[in-house]
Design an enzyme around this catalytic site. Structure first.
Site, PDB file in Angstrom:
ATOM      1  N   HIS A  18       0.965  -1.470   0.562  1.00 17.38           N
ATOM      2  CA  HIS A  18       0.144  -0.006   0.321  1.00 17.38           C
ATOM      3  C   HIS A  18       0.833   1.225  -0.020  1.00 17.38           C
ATOM      4  O   HIS A  18       0.648   2.097  -0.696  1.00 17.38           O
ATOM      5  CB  HIS A  18      -0.881   0.024   1.702  1.00 17.38           C
ATOM      6  N   GLU A  19       2.135   1.278   1.073  1.00 15.73           N
ATOM      7  CA  GLU A  19       1.769   2.308   1.133  1.00 15.73           C
ATOM      8  C   GLU A  19       3.221   2.988   0.045  1.00 15.73           C
ATOM      9  O   GLU A  19       4.144   3.921  -0.315  1.00 15.73           O
ATOM     10  CB  GLU A  19       2.963   2.803   2.227  1.00 15.73           C
ATOM     11  N   GLU A  64      -4.761   7.647  -3.163  1.00 12.84           N
ATOM     12  CA  GLU A  64      -5.298   6.147  -2.979  1.00 12.84           C
ATOM     13  C   GLU A  64      -5.488   4.581  -3.419  1.00 12.84           C
ATOM     14  O   GLU A  64      -4.853   3.953  -3.756  1.00 12.84           O
ATOM     15  CB  GLU A  64      -6.359   6.486  -1.871  1.00 12.84           C
ATOM     16  N   HIS A 122       1.836   4.449  -2.571  1.00  6.90           N
ATOM     17  CA  HIS A 122       1.563   5.817  -2.793  1.00  6.90           C
ATOM     18  C   HIS A 122       2.763   6.028  -3.231  1.00  6.90           C
ATOM     19  O   HIS A 122       3.802   7.192  -3.435  1.00  6.90           O
ATOM     20  CB  HIS A 122       2.018   6.497  -1.475  1.00  6.90           C
TER      21      HIS A 122
END
Lengths: 508, 508
Positions: free
Chosen positions: B271-272, B301, B275
């Site tokens: 997830h990170e 997101e 980003h």
């Protein structure tokens, strides 16, 4: 009285704002040495430049000068208000000292100095790597000229080098250092000659393969014993160990783990821990004023050397910690008696590299640098002749001469940074430390027994109450007289070394 | 032309200066979550406050407004120069958007808002811990009022909630969200009901004792496969995983290692990392302008969810990485077939906590929050009735009702921070991601085979060239049309979920 307090508080507020900006700057520096991804260095330079410029702007602002002038005559130093405490008066004098240093240097000069030294540090790194003094020489030439100019801007009574010394060690002078260092050099050379007649002990068991994790664990244990808490300090790793007192309750130290050399990390941690305790025990309620800053590089260094050498190289200290070290690294140390270990960590042997020098030879490295710096600033020494003079003095003082400049006059970064006047503070730190240690021994004649049990906190507390809690309330000279009852001399250091190494090497 | 370039460059220079200050601010935030000693938090607040105030001052400075006004009419948005590229014109519009948002809010309001939310986050933490909604209610009341006021200051055409949405998702409106979320809710509920008829697979092998060091090693391996290099990024640990794109070539991600739950760390890192890639692939030469910033929270997101769910929860991805995971944690996983693992990481099951929700139920949590926020801002819902409405909607949408508010309406920090309008961007991120994924599948119909071999770089490159390199050149709507050929809808997400879970659970 209310008005007085108002003016002082107003000045303190402005100064606190500058301190907060500086603490942000310091975080940028800390991060750069610890966790910054390597490719981000270009942007980090922009961040640092931006913050430095903001800080400079605040320091030289009209409102700061006005707030200061309300309490102390910036021109003459006369205190303009009689309702201040002696600590506040001392703070005002230090504020004025800093202010004058800042405003005496024209912005254009500061910029040129920064640009030149920024280039020079890059060139120096290449010159050192490739053993090419000629590459660095033109930059050193420029820097010597800039430092002379700096001295002129700052002003001095007797010697231009005084102005540079004063940047790092307030009120220190060349005329004080010359006889001090001369006596020191003669005594150290004599001691070195005596020790040189004895066989060199073995220290092979301190080299080999020492686990990274265990080394870090031992380092953390030492810091804990010195009284550090994780809630207000930290230990990380960097290429060169340092201590950065970023903010109250935020003391950051680093070490370097060399898997091959067990003691490097340990002495680095004791050294940076010494700096760290000074920072930790400054009075937090004075944050942002000179009363919450360390006095000088020399006094700061005395605190690190106190822990690294006078405590950390002593037998009582290792009576407590050697069994723990043995347990952690039993493969290498289980068969080594503590006396053998103690001799090994106290080997005296002339070597080329300052930062690896022992307690006896260290100051000879410094004295050599002082003499060269002084001669360069005086114009008595040409830059092109630096390597020759370096090598000659090395032979004279240490009996060895480096085969190339990389391990000779190119070994240190200081000159490329324009930090002329810095080196002497290392030796001053050693001398201060030994003289302070004498006072400590008078206060705690039974220190050995306590340290043998692992109790170090009484040392921290004594240093805090004698030195740290005052910040810059005293000049280095005033402090040393207050703590030890006399002005700085080389005698306590020489006495300490004689006592220690006579016993260690069964001399006389 | 020269004059034009001059004016644009001048604006960019001012904006770059602000960006550099902001990047320093971001380092303070990153450090606070990773390495700051706990007792230093008070001073950190002072540092953050000081930097925030400097940044605000620069953003609202007359010279910035003047530089902007030379190129774009701040009042009307009319471009005042015809020699600019379309990217530059887009940048000017975004600069103007940001500028208006900053100057429309009076300083006194910004201060009150900051003070109230600062208090509220502390009180919220206590209220959550002690399950005491009544303690938090008066603060939530104040915050709802402040958010209404904020909407008034910022201005809106149809609905006050639009002004708040626009802070996080430019040009998003309540009237667009209502039917979108309504259709989404119905489809998700249907799918959830179908899945609910099936037995829940076992995932006990994903819980137990997983070595910290091995978990970190696997995390680093994933980031490497995504194309991260250590020279321009880093992974650390923090209580809540985040990505902080501090500066060009300085992308910092964090994860949280839970020794008991293997997949938490892995999905956090994917997830990170999503980003992080967005940040890494913004055009560095545009640094300091909107062309080097991410478009919106929703689009940002979408990048994290793309990697975490569409790639990271897929079978092809684990065909490559499951054998590596098995090897690292062979004790637990050696006997578990990949199909069993794949089912376990894709369990669908209503639960109370949003951040632990699966792909099907996640958006139901968000829709519930959107409805409550909207009703609060409209004044249709009283703060005291929040728990009741929360619990009713939970029962309606997910079939479960929390036994206490700690795992109900007190679970998220967002409201205490005053971040009304933020929650919808989570679901928008999922919808954008699925729609972008359709375009990706059209471009790379053989993506499964490539991913199975461990090749992820072509995905990164496609996202970079389709989305990242444009910065804020497009609005979210323009971008999604450009990349996918159509406006945002719930259809691709629903289609993706149906296809995936029908196969997984052998539905129909």
């Amino acid at each position: 009285m209310n008005k007085t307090k108002g003016a002082y508080e107003k000045l303190h507020d402005l100064s606190r704002h500058i301190a907060i900006l500086s603490s942000v700057y310091q975080l940028l520096e800390w991060d750069q040495e610890t966790y910054l991804p390597s490719d981000a260095i270009f942007h980090r330079a922009r961040q640092i430049e931006t913050m430095a410029s903001l800080i400079h702007k605040e320091k030289t602002s009209a409102r700061f000068a006005k707030a200061l002038q309300e309490l102390i005559d910036i021109e003459t130093g006369e205190i303009l208000n009689t309702n201040l405490s002696s600590a506040q008066i001392a703070a005002l004098k230090e504020w004025r000292r800093d202010h004058l240093k800042t405003v005496k240097l024209p912005s254009s000069f500061v910029k040129t100095f920064a640009q030149t030294t920024s280039q020079a540090t890059h060139i120096w790194a290449i010159a050192k790597k490739t053993n090419d003094f000629a590459l660095f020489a033109p930059y050193l030439e420029k820097i010597v000229n800039l430092c002379r100019k700096k001295a002129d801007f700052l002003g001095f009574k007797e010697h231009p080098y005084d102005a540079l010394l004063d940047l790092f060690e307030p009120e220190m002078t060349t005329s004080f250092l010359i006889p001090l260092f001369s006596k020191l050099r003669i005594s150290l050379s004599e001691l070195l000659k005596m020790i040189g007649t004895q066989p060199i002990p073995s220290d092979s068991f301190l080299h080999g393969e020492f686990s990274h994790a265990r080394q870090m664990r031992f380092a953390e244990e030492l810091l804990k014993a010195m009284g550090f808490q994780r809630s207000s300090s930290r230990l990380d790793e960097s290429n060169h160990p340092f201590c950065n007192g970023i903010a109250p309750k935020d003391t950051r130290m680093t070490t370097r783990i060399n898997p091959d050399a067990l003691m490097n990390n340990i002495f680095a941690v004791l050294h940076e821990g010494g700096h760290g305790l000074y920072h930790q025990d400054l009075p937090e309620d004075q944050y942002g004023s000179p009363l919450a800053e360390s006095i000088s590089l020399g006094i700061d260094e005395s605190q690190s050397r106190f822990w690294e050498t006078l405590i950390g190289h002593s037998l009582p200290f290792w009576k407590c910690f050697y069994p723990k070290l043995q347990k952690e690294f039993s493969e290498k140390l289980s068969g080594i008696h503590i006396n053998e270990f103690y001799r090994a960590i106290n080997i005296v042997r002339p070597s080329f590299i300052r930062i690896h020098a022992d307690e006896v030879t260290y100051s000879l490295h410094i004295i050599l640098r002082f003499e060269l710096e002084k001669a360069l600033i005086e114009g008595q020494l040409k830059v092109k002749d630096v390597p020759q003079m370096w090598n000659e003095r090395m032979r004279d003082y240490l009996g060895i001469s480096p085969q190339d400049n990389s391990i000779g006059c190119l070994q240190d970064i200081h000159w490329s940074m324009g930090a002329f006047g810095y080196f002497p503070t290392y030796t001053l730190g050693n001398l201060y430390a030994a003289q302070i240690f004498e006072a400590f021994e008078r206060a705690y004649s039974g220190w050995r027994e306590r340290v043998e049990t692992g109790d170090l906190l009484f040392i921290r507390n004594w240093l805090a109450s004698e030195i740290h809690r005052y910040g810059r309330q005293f000049t280095p000279h005033q402090l040393i007289v207050k703590v030890t009852g006399k002005a700085l001399s080389e005698a306590p250091y020489i006495h300490y070394l004689h006592r220690k190494f006579t016993a260690l090497y069964h001399l006389e």
